[in-house]
Each structure stands twice: as C-alpha cells, then as structure tokens.
Design an enzyme around this catalytic site. Structure first.
Site, PDB file in Angstrom:
ATOM      1  N   SER A 105       0.832  -1.211   0.000  1.00  0.00           N
ATOM      2  CA  SER A 105       0.000   0.000   0.000  1.00  0.00           C
ATOM      3  C   SER A 105       0.866   1.260   0.000  1.00  0.00           C
ATOM      4  CB  SER A 105      -0.878  -0.018   1.253  1.00  0.00           C
ATOM      5  OG  SER A 105      -1.366   1.274   1.544  1.00  0.00           O
ATOM      6  N   TYR A 128      -1.995   5.571  -4.484  1.00  0.00           N
ATOM      7  CA  TYR A 128      -2.994   6.625  -4.358  1.00  0.00           C
ATOM      8  C   TYR A 128      -2.411   7.826  -5.073  1.00  0.00           C
ATOM      9  CZ  TYR A 128      -5.924   4.292  -0.860  1.00  0.00           C
ATOM     10  OH  TYR A 128      -6.782   3.439  -0.216  1.00  0.00           O
ATOM     11  N   THR A 154      -5.792   2.634  -7.055  1.00  0.00           N
ATOM     12  CA  THR A 154      -7.051   2.501  -6.312  1.00  0.00           C
ATOM     13  C   THR A 154      -7.969   3.647  -6.697  1.00  0.00           C
ATOM     14  OG1 THR A 154      -5.953   1.327  -4.552  1.00  0.00           O
ATOM     15  CG2 THR A 154      -8.047   2.371  -4.000  1.00  0.00           C
ATOM     16  N   LYS A 250      -8.127  -0.771  -9.236  1.00  0.00           N
ATOM     17  CA  LYS A 250      -8.694  -1.462  -8.073  1.00  0.00           C
ATOM     18  C   LYS A 250      -9.855  -0.645  -7.507  1.00  0.00           C
ATOM     19  CE  LYS A 250      -7.573  -2.981  -3.386  1.00  0.00           C
ATOM     20  NZ  LYS A 250      -8.228  -1.972  -2.543  1.00  0.00           N
ATOM     21  N   HIS A 274     -13.733  -2.137  -1.507  1.00  0.00           N
ATOM     22  CA  HIS A 274     -12.801  -1.723  -0.460  1.00  0.00           C
ATOM     23  C   HIS A 274     -13.157  -2.411   0.866  1.00  0.00           C
ATOM     24  CE1 HIS A 274      -9.565   1.405  -0.507  1.00  0.00           C
ATOM     25  NE2 HIS A 274      -9.611   1.242   0.804  1.00  0.00           N
TER      26      HIS A 274
HETATM   27  C1  LIG Z   1      -7.144  -1.809   7.486  1.00  0.00           C
HETATM   28  C2  LIG Z   1      -7.291  -1.713   6.006  1.00  0.00           C
HETATM   29  C3  LIG Z   1      -6.501  -0.836   5.289  1.00  0.00           C
HETATM   30  C4  LIG Z   1      -6.612  -0.758   3.893  1.00  0.00           C
HETATM   31  N1  LIG Z   1      -5.764   0.047   3.205  1.00  0.00           N
HETATM   32  C5  LIG Z   1      -5.839   0.075   1.854  1.00  0.00           C
HETATM   33  C6  LIG Z   1      -4.917   0.849   1.110  1.00  0.00           C
HETATM   34  O1  LIG Z   1      -4.037   1.500   1.659  1.00  0.00           O
HETATM   35  N2  LIG Z   1      -5.036   0.855  -0.248  1.00  0.00           N
HETATM   36  C7  LIG Z   1      -6.006   0.132  -0.902  1.00  0.00           C
HETATM   37  O2  LIG Z   1      -6.069   0.152  -2.130  1.00  0.00           O
HETATM   38  N3  LIG Z   1      -6.868  -0.637  -0.212  1.00  0.00           N
HETATM   39  C8  LIG Z   1      -6.803  -0.685   1.138  1.00  0.00           C
HETATM   40  N4  LIG Z   1      -7.667  -1.484   1.825  1.00  0.00           N
HETATM   41  C9  LIG Z   1      -8.664  -2.292   1.098  1.00  0.00           C
HETATM   42  C10 LIG Z   1      -8.093  -3.671   0.752  1.00  0.00           C
HETATM   43  O3  LIG Z   1      -7.127  -3.595  -0.263  1.00  0.00           O
HETATM   44  C11 LIG Z   1      -9.208  -4.602   0.248  1.00  0.00           C
HETATM   45  O4  LIG Z   1      -9.896  -3.987  -0.829  1.00  0.00           O
HETATM   46  C12 LIG Z   1     -10.188  -4.998   1.314  1.00  0.00           C
HETATM   47  O5  LIG Z   1      -9.544  -5.201   2.548  1.00  0.00           O
HETATM   48  C13 LIG Z   1     -10.897  -6.280   0.908  1.00  0.00           C
HETATM   49  O6  LIG Z   1     -11.872  -6.643   1.834  1.00  0.00           O
HETATM   50  P1  LIG Z   1     -11.616  -7.761   2.963  1.00  0.00           P
HETATM   51  O7  LIG Z   1     -10.675  -7.177   3.922  1.00  0.00           O
HETATM   52  O8  LIG Z   1     -12.984  -7.967   3.538  1.00  0.00           O
HETATM   53  O9  LIG Z   1     -11.077  -8.984   2.306  1.00  0.00           O
HETATM   54  C14 LIG Z   1      -7.571  -1.569   3.215  1.00  0.00           C
HETATM   55  C15 LIG Z   1      -8.351  -2.455   3.957  1.00  0.00           C
HETATM   56  C16 LIG Z   1      -8.233  -2.543   5.328  1.00  0.00           C
HETATM   57  C17 LIG Z   1      -9.063  -3.542   6.065  1.00  0.00           C
END
Ligand SMILES: Cc1cc2nc3c(=O)[nH]c(=O)nc-3n(C[C@H](O)[C@H](O)[C@H](O)COP(=O)(O)O)c2cc1C
Length: 381
Positions: A105, A128, A154, A250, A274
């Site tokens: 990330s 981002y 994203t 994404k 997300h």
């Molecule tokens: C704590 C946390 C932080 C996240 N940070 C990012 C991020 O920095 N960039 C991003 O594209 N997605 C981020 N996501 C989304 C994840 O890439 C992903 O889409 C999501 O966790 C999928 O759902 P799931 O956790 O239920 O499997 C984050 C998700 C969580 C739970």
C-alpha cells in the site's frame, strides 16, 4: 490455535490495541456492505460430484501475467507495520514463501526500497494519486526504481468514508498519540514491546519529506489529505502513458466502469468495494462479479476482493469469472495475531480449504473449475 480466519481475527483482537483492531475490522457507516460481502457468498451452493479420481490435484493458475501456485494473493492494506513490527516485510516474506505476490500500500511503514532490499519475490505497488505532482511522480519513480511489475491504482477513494468505530475510538484523523490512544496501546503490552523493538514507525514513502511531519500518524494524515479528489479517467490515461508495466484499476464495481477501464488501457481490474469501507450500500463484490465477467468476456484479468474468509468463497469467485482473488483482512488478522507465521498459516489454511473443496466437488484443478464456470455452482433458492 489458528484453524481458520475467524480464529486469527479473535487472536488479533486480543493482541492489538482496540483502536487498531477496530480500524482493521470496521466498515463504513451502517456496515451493510461489509455484512453483504460475507452474506452474499450464501447465494450459491457448490456442485458436489463423486467417484472422480482426485488423487492428483493442483491449485496452480494464471493471473496478472504469470502462472501462480495458488489462486489468490495478498492485497494492499495500509499500515501493516503498525499491526506487527516490520509487518510489511513479514507479510511479503510469507507471500514470497508461498510463491504469491503482496501489493504494498501507499500507506505503508516499509518503503518500496526497504521491501526490495529485505524480501524476495515479485513487487506489486498500490498507488494513491496525490494532488501534489512532485510527490505523485516521486511515488511512481520509486516504483520503477524498485522494479515493481504491477501497479494497482485505487479508484474507489475519491473521498474517505466515515467508519463509525474509528469515530467512537477518536481515531479519525488522529495525528499524534493522544491520551486515549496511549491508554489503548498500553493495554496491549506484547504489542507495545513489539513496536518498541521495531523502532519509531514512519510512512516509508514520505518519511524523507519534512513537510509531511514526523511519525506514521502525522505523515498518514498529510498523505490522506493529499489524495487527489479530482482523479478521473483522464488521469488514468495519463498514468497509462507514464507507467510502462502492468496497470490494474482497483475498486471497480460496475459493468460501465469495467468497460471504461478496458478502454483506458488497464491490464486488469480488481472488483472491489474496499472491503465495505467506502460506499456503504454498495453491492457485494460476489453479487457484481458475474455481470462484470460476462461483459469483459475474458478480455481483461479480473481480480476480486472484499469478504473472502473461506476456501469456498474463493472457489465461488473463480467459478463466477475471477482470474484470482485478493485477500485483505484475512491475512492482516494472521499478521496481527502471529506475525510472519500467522500470515503463512492463513495462506496455508486457505490453500488447503480450496484444495479440499475442489476435490469434494470432483475437480482436480483450478483450471477445471474455471472451465466449468458458473455450472460449478447452484444458485440457492
Ligand atoms: C485496514 C485496512 C486498510 C486498507 N488500506 C488500503 C490501502 O491502503 N489501499 C487500498 O487500495 N486498499 C486498502 N484497503 C482495502 C483492501 O485492499 C481490500 O480492498 C479490502 O480489505 C478487501 O476486503 P476484505 O478485507 O474484507 O477482504 C484496506 C483495507 C483494510 C481492512
């Protein structure tokens, strides 16, 4: 004992300061999409076939330009290094040992250069786009210099949604250790020790820029405020020109945007809401996957995430047209619970569940499952 993802979730809850556990675990507003992501897997049953020789089986499959030993990878999750000391490195090592990629990330403690130096395996980066062109370009340059093969842009975070658990915990937009955050941390001494050993966390991507302040919390606040809210398809076209390697969008959740992504030259999309953290009320990804897959008709790789906790979930997505699945919270719970071993355990556990599920369906490979497609499932009444 970590037998499944829910065990890891409970262990993570015991180990992490509440404020961080809730940040990982929570979703936007009423958390309806968060719940739908899980519940909608129940719309399908698996087709059971018997008396098939399944003694020789493989989970290998192709996505994002390579043959992978497993049909899933680790998706980008912010601040892994705050859930376990050097969390990004631990997760990347577990992923590399299993032969699958981790997408780092933008909001990470470890920089791309650190990850490159300390882990083996393919590097993927999640971007981002920031409204400061100098920092934006620097992130892209760093990805090129580190040898990143795949860039995930994203696109579902034009604004950051409200996660009410974070508001209640006083975690929204926190930039330094408040008394409340301090108390939440001190209640978890093992986590505190781990963090002390790892040293003062910084956001690796911008730690060298004094205008982002000091320490991960302040730097993350600056980063979040600079996410470009004007991002649009013209920027995707610009990035397509700028980025010579694989580009993945994404956060696609509609047929229209999937087709536009293809038009804009993306190599793949991630069907994602997300993890229910952005648009509450958006459909689950497993509900949207069939129509998106039908519209793209095999012209783009389709990854999917949001809500995957079981091998059967992964099997259903592959049957409904996904090339591969990205894990989010599933591996993060493992990381928070038990570091690198915890992530390895979650990967091994999900691999075993997919493997046994396929065998009990009378299938010997992911290739067979993909060829069968939706016929491997039965809509539940
Ligand atoms: C704590 C946390 C932080 C996240 N940070 C990012 C991020 O920095 N960039 C991003 O594209 N997605 C981020 N996501 C989304 C994840 O890439 C992903 O889409 C999501 O966790 C999928 O759902 P799931 O956790 O239920 O499997 C984050 C998700 C969580 C739970």
């Amino acid at each position: 004992m970590l037998i499944n993802v829910e065990d890891a979730r409970r262990a993570a809850r015991r180990r992490l300061p509440k404020i961080f556990f809730d940040y990982i675990d929570g979703g936007a507003f009423a958390e309806e999409t968060l719940a739908a992501n899980r519940a909608d897997f129940g719309r399908w049953n698996l087709r059971q076939r018997v008396l098939v020789d399944t003694s020789r089986r493989t989970l290998a499959t192709r996505f994002l330009g390579a043959e992978r030993p497993l049909p899933f990878m680790l998706g980008p999750v912010g601040y892994l290094g705050l859930y376990a000391g050097h969390g990004e490195i631990l997760a990347a090592r577990a992923a590399a040992a299993a032969g699958i990629p981790l997408a780092l990330s933008t909001f990470s403690i470890a920089s791309l250069a650190t990850l490159r130096a300390r882990t083996a395996g393919e590097l993927h980066f999640q971007l981002y786009v920031l409204n400061d062109p100098a920092v934006r370009d620097e992130l892209i340059e760093a990805a090129l210099a580190a040898g990143v093969t795949t860039l995930f842009l994203t696109v579902d975070t034009a604004v950051t949604s409200v996660r009410e658990r974070d508001m209640r915990n006083g975690f929204r937009a926190v930039t330094h250790i408040t008394p409340r955050l301090g108390a939440s941390m001190l209640a978890r001494p093992f986590w505190c020790l781990d963090m002390l050993r790892a040293g003062m966390p910084q956001c690796g991507a911008v730690a060298h820029r004094p205008e982002f302040g000091h320490g991960a919390l302040e730097q993350a606040g600056h980063l979040a405020r600079r996410i470009d809210t004007r991002l649009n398809w013209a920027d995707v076209a610009w990035l397509r020109q700028r980025w010579p390697h694989r580009l993945v969008l994404k956060g696609i959740l509609s047929v229209e945007d999937a087709l536009a992504a293809r038009e804009a030259g993306a190599d793949a999309i991630v069907v994602s809401n997300h993890g229910g953290r952005q648009l509450d009320g958006a459909p689950s990804t497993i509900a949207m996957l069939p129509e998106i897959a039908e519209a793209l008709a095999g012209t783009l790789d389709i990854l999917v995430d949001s809500g995957f906790r079981r091998g059967a979930d992964i099997v259903k997505a592959l049957a409904l047209g996904a090339s591969g699945v990205m894990l989010g919270r599933a591996y993060v719970y493992g990381l928070a619970a038990a570091g690198e071993a915890g992530v390895a355990r979650i990967i091994a556990h999900l691999a075993e569940e997919v493997d046994l599920t396929l065998a009990l369906m009378g299938l010997t490979s992911v290739a067979e499952l993909k060829a069968l497609g939706p016929a491997a499932l039965r809509p539940r009444g």
